[in-house]
Design a protein around this motif. Structure first.
Motif: not given
Length: 469
Positions: A389-402, A406-414
């Protein structure tokens, strides 16, 4: 003797100030003084967080009075670093078994303390109760008293069975143990008008080492660190400091307030994460110590350090400005990422408030602004919906939300408690910028966003059909 329900409730209390809004007081009381029901505790239990608070006392031995699994539950989970003794890295356990549950484990604990005292000669021994030993009623206070008399080594009971509450309560129970058995039991060799204590920082990944050189440049002596990279003796004479600086967390605020009441030591609440925060922290320390010369030197240091870090951040700001991120990093200090994001021109659109106190939640909401989103359920489905809904570019979370990233195809940082980079002070903001830059521009995300080989033909066929029509 185990703590009474009344004493546990006292540990929940936040000593609400009289000038706080009444509505805020009632909300705080409802959320922080209500005893949890069995099975409802989420995240770290009181036992885990009590150990996390006290284990950074590096020259002490830490004994878990319970099954060996309790000692292993947080083994290596937090990378608190030491500049001296490595004894704190060893976990000792009384290894309670079925026979001990029936006949009691106090004698076994006592013999174990005598043996580790003989072999390791620690500066002190902390003994942690667990759910099982609290339920069977082992008298760890009596054991600790006898062990102290026998060995001459201070042996401190910590009543922290996991069932009494969650992470914040465990921190406070650890603080109460230090107040009752440790602080005020020794005197420093010398004293200066600029002695301070740093409370609430555990030196994860060496974060406190980014701040100590700044204070040293200003001539401010850190009398005691409670508890990151601390030795037992310095905690003993912490009552001789002129100021307590409560860093970043409200978990040990009861300790600061008790020391103000008992020893007349004022306290201030500060953060060492983010440029503006560290600037304000240094200014407030100098002002509270009431030293005009110190205040002048502080302003000069701030100008020098800020100019140096701004120059180093300029490249990262150019590449990261305008990006949008979501934070779901639980009990980790979320605001340090927010401060870094604001400095780099990154917009934080949503954040989780899991394991934060009411004061933390209010502060985080003010940092996010009116349009900021607070994650209540903190589920992958909720995060994925906000990303879309907000067109995020990155998710910073722990591994359980990785999977959500991947589903949204955006950058991820743990970024979690196992991190290897210190984020405190001026140097810390540069570490955050480097990690964010590396995550945003990791080539893997460009590949993730591409069509799979078997999808390329399907898309081309669809385009051909549209052209024919």
């Amino acid at each position: 003797m185990n703590p009474t329900p009344g004493k546990i409730n006292d540990s929940f209390s936040d000593f609400n100030s009289e000038d706080a809004p009444q509505q805020q007081k009632q909300k705080k009381k409802k959320s922080s003084t209500q005893l949890p029901q069995p099975g409802t505790t989420q995240g770290s239990c009181a036992f885990d967080s009590a150990m996390i608070t006290l284990v950074p006392i590096t020259d002490a031995a830490h004994v878990v009075h319970g099954p060996s699994g309790c000692a292993a539950s947080i083994w290596g989970s937090y990378s608190s670093l030491s500049s001296g003794s490595m004894l704190y890295k060893i976990r000792f356990s009384s290894d309670i078994d079925e026979n001990d549950i029936i006949f009691g484990g106090a004698k076994k604990l006592y013999k174990g303390i005598l043996e580790l005292a003989r072999r390791y000669k620690p500066a002190a021994v902390f003994v942690y109760s667990t759910c099982i030993t609290a339920l069977i009623g082992d008298d760890i206070e009596g054991v600790c008293k006898n062990a102290t008399e026998k060995t001459g080594i201070p042996t401190i009971p910590v009543h922290c069975p996991g069932f009494i509450g969650n992470q914040n309560l465990g921190n406070r129970v650890a603080g109460e143990a230090m107040l009752e058995h440790v602080i005020g039991t020794a005197e420093p060799n010398t004293s200066t008008p600029d002695d301070i204590n740093l409370i609430g920082e555990h030196n994860i990944a060496g974060a406190i080492w980014n701040v100590l050189p700044l204070l040293e440049k200003l001539g401010i002596r850190v009398l005691a660190k409670i508890t990151g990279d601390a030795i037992y003796k310095e905690v003993c004479y912490a009552h001789r400091a002129k100021l307590n600086v409560l860093l970043s967390s409200k978990a040990l605020i009861n300790m600061a307030k008790s020391m103000e009441k008992k020893y007349g030591i004022p306290y201030i609440e500060e953060s060492i994460y983010g440029i503006e925060s560290i600037n304000q922290c240094l200014r407030n320390i100098a002002a509270k110590l009431d030293n005009p010369d110190l205040q002048e030197r502080t302003e000069k240091l701030i100008v020098e350090e800020t100019a140096a870090i701004d120059e180093k951040l300029s490249l990262y700001i150019t590449r990261l400005q305008g990006k949008r991120m979501i934070l779901s990093i639980g009990s980790f200090k979320s605001w340090l990422i927010i401060f870094a994001a604001k400095k780099l021109g990154i917009e934080v659109i949503a954040i989780s408030t899991k394991n934060n106190t009411e004061e933390d939640k209010i502060r985080l909401k003010s940092l996010l602004g009116q349009d900021g989103i607070i994650l209540e359920q903190n589920s992958s489905e909720e995060i994925l919906q906000i990303i879309n809904e907000n067109q995020a570019d990155m998710l910073i979370a722990d591994k359980r939300h990785q999977d959500a990233s991947l589903t949204a195809r955006i950058a991820f940082l743990d970024i979690n408690q196992e991190r290897n980079h210190p984020y405190a002070g001026y140097i810390g903001i540069l570490e955050v910028a480097r990690e964010l830059y590396a995550a945003f521009y990791n080539p893997v995300w460009e590949q993730v966003c591409q069509l799979a080989p078997w999808e390329v033909g399907v898309e081309e066929a669809g385009n051909s059909q549209q052209e024919e029509i």
